[in-house]
Design an enzyme around this catalytic site. Structure first.
Site, PDB file in Angstrom:
ATOM      1  N   ASP A   1       1.113  -1.569  -4.791  1.00 38.07           N
ATOM      2  CA  ASP A   1      -0.209  -0.968  -4.587  1.00 38.07           C
ATOM      3  C   ASP A   1      -1.114  -1.391  -5.733  1.00 38.07           C
ATOM      4  OD1 ASP A   1      -2.327   0.791  -3.653  1.00 38.07           O
ATOM      5  OD2 ASP A   1      -0.767   1.976  -2.674  1.00 38.07           O
TER       6      ASP A   1
ATOM      7  N   HIS B   1      -4.924   0.615   9.576  1.00 39.82           N
ATOM      8  CA  HIS B   1      -6.001   1.326  10.289  1.00 39.82           C
ATOM      9  C   HIS B   1      -7.228   1.559   9.400  1.00 39.82           C
ATOM     10  CE1 HIS B   1      -4.623   5.766   9.261  1.00 39.82           C
ATOM     11  NE2 HIS B   1      -4.740   5.002   8.180  1.00 39.82           N
TER      12      HIS B   1
ATOM     13  N   GLU C   1       1.971   2.670  12.636  1.00 37.86           N
ATOM     14  CA  GLU C   1       0.592   3.075  12.926  1.00 37.86           C
ATOM     15  C   GLU C   1       0.521   3.748  14.294  1.00 37.86           C
ATOM     16  OE1 GLU C   1      -2.187   2.836  11.177  1.00 37.86           O
ATOM     17  OE2 GLU C   1      -1.949   1.229   9.700  1.00 37.86           O
TER      18      GLU C   1
ATOM     19  N   GLY D   1       0.834  -1.200   0.000  1.00 38.30           N
ATOM     20  CA  GLY D   1       0.000   0.000   0.000  1.00 38.30           C
ATOM     21  C   GLY D   1       0.860   1.239   0.000  1.00 38.30           C
TER      22      GLY D   1
ATOM     23  N   ASP E   1      -3.055  -6.840  -5.519  1.00 40.25           N
ATOM     24  CA  ASP E   1      -4.053  -6.722  -4.462  1.00 40.25           C
ATOM     25  C   ASP E   1      -3.506  -7.397  -3.211  1.00 40.25           C
ATOM     26  OD1 ASP E   1      -6.229  -6.949  -2.730  1.00 40.25           O
ATOM     27  OD2 ASP E   1      -7.660  -7.377  -4.330  1.00 40.25           O
ATOM     28  N   MET E   2      -3.314  -6.620  -2.143  1.00 40.63           N
ATOM     29  CA  MET E   2      -2.706  -7.156  -0.921  1.00 40.63           C
ATOM     30  C   MET E   2      -3.567  -8.209  -0.247  1.00 40.63           C
ATOM     31  SD  MET E   2      -3.124  -3.836   1.568  1.00 40.63           S
ATOM     32  CE  MET E   2      -4.725  -3.085   1.845  1.00 40.63           C
TER      33      MET E   2
ATOM     34  N   GLU F   1      -8.357   3.175  14.698  1.00 38.31           N
ATOM     35  CA  GLU F   1      -7.060   3.195  15.379  1.00 38.31           C
ATOM     36  C   GLU F   1      -7.136   2.192  16.522  1.00 38.31           C
ATOM     37  OE1 GLU F   1      -4.682   4.765  13.958  1.00 38.31           O
ATOM     38  OE2 GLU F   1      -5.990   5.834  12.564  1.00 38.31           O
TER      39      GLU F   1
END
Length: 359
Positions: free
Chosen positions: A226, A264, A293, A203, A246-247, A325
């Site tokens: 990505d 997140h 994060e 990403g 595509d992850m 989060e």
């Protein structure tokens, strides 16, 4: 009533009076809370900070209005507001006239400044991203629909794929954050990258993160991974290979995987799925996933920067279907459920922390 009770009652009444007085002031922040964002956005779009920076010294109102082709009377009111917020300084010019100069905060409003946050502010203040906030209360109700989908008819990722201008705005916003955070990570967590020959940024947007990393760690071969429409707009950089995919289906093989402000956006189940794909992509021996994060602190442990995490959590609620989060316990859950044997967490001087998950 005894003396102790009278003193306790008096103290309670005084505290209540102070709280009431504070409330009379604080309520205006919430009534007009949007004003600061709107005026700062106006300053970015007009290019006020760039004009003063290019001038090289304090500028008078007349000079700024002439340079930017603004109405002097209206610009005066904008500058008065921004000076009151300490975004610009009221400073005499070399001729002794009243003028305006830059501050560290105003320089963050320059689109191409070293510490620019302009793209992130322009993203969050865009009509596309503001619209879902109007449906937040409906989202909170039982069986409520995601706010972004309700406003735009599809989730933020499908919307971005179909609207490349908005997709680019998202990636520019993530890039401006990467320019600030990556040097901190490289300086504070240099050991994280020791021994790595390759690293995949899952990403990774337009490739800014990987380009910063490979310049600092030239022994690493970077892979920016990505969705196809994002990779099509990515920046070319020596030492960085761009890969589309595509992850949720697969992640390119590398010594380690890197995810910054990705997990997140997704539910626990989706995070576990992404992390499992990352785990499949790294070697069993010394394989690691680097997660950058926010970690929401427990009540009573907040500091000024980490409080941003609480605002980000509201952003996730408005802009994603099930993103959030997470507290340390919530991070531990998704990491362990994805099959990782151990993890560490390191706080850095940023909104995010660095979490290492080991194969």
């Amino acid at each position: 009533m005894g003396e102790i009770q009278r003193k306790a009652m008096s103290r309670w009444e005084k505290e209540e009076e102070e709280e009431e007085a504070q409330a009379q002031m604080d309520i205006w922040k919430y009534i007009f809370g949007f004003v600061e964002m709107a005026v700062v956005k106006c300053a970015i779009e007009l290019g006020i900070a760039e004009a003063i920076e290019k001038h090289g010294s304090p500028m008078t109102l007349s000079e700024i209005s002439s340079t930017l082709a603004c109405d002097p009377s209206l610009l005066n009111r904008i500058m008065r507001f921004l000076v009151h917020r300490k975004i610009f300084k009221a400073t005499p010019t070399s001729h002794g006239c009243s003028g305006y100069s830059q501050t560290p905060l105003s320089r963050r409003l320059m689109r191409n400044g070293e510490h620019s946050m302009a793209a992130l502010l322009l993203l969050e203040s865009s009509p596309v991203m503001l619209a879902p906030w109007h449906g937040l209360s409906a989202r909170i109700l039982a069986n409520g629909n995601p706010s972004f989908e309700k406003a735009h008819g599809e989730d933020v990722w499908r919307y971005a794929a179909a609207n490349l201008d908005h997709s680019n705005l998202i990636n520019e916003a993530m890039a401006c954050d990467a320019k600030l955070v990556m040097p901190v990570i490289i300086e504070s967590c240099s050991e994280t990258f020791d021994g790595l020959k390759s690293l995949v940024d899952v990403g990774g947007g337009n490739g800014t993160t990987m380009s910063i990393l490979v310049k600092a760690c030239p022994w690493i071969r970077g892979i920016n991974f990505d969705l196809p429409h994002v990779i099509a707009e990515s920046h070319q950089c020596d030492g960085v290979e761009h890969a589309a995919g595509d992850m949720f289906l697969n992640v390119p093989k590398a010594d380690a995987a890197f995810l910054m402000w990705v997990l997140h956006d997704w539910s626990d189940e989706e995070c576990i799925q992404i992390l499992k794909k990352c785990r499949e992509a790294i070697p069993k021996e010394n394989g690691r996933v680097i997660i950058v994060e926010a970690v929401i602190e427990e009540e009573g442990k907040h500091n000024g920067l980490k409080d941003v995490g609480l605002m980000l959590d509201m952003v996730m609620m408005a802009h994603t279907n099930f993103g959030k989060e997470r507290t340390l316990k919530e991070w531990e859950y998704v990491i362990k459920m994805a099959g990782f044997s151990a993890y560490t967490v390191k706080a850095i001087h940023a909104v995010q922390s660095v979490i290492l998950a080991f194969y």
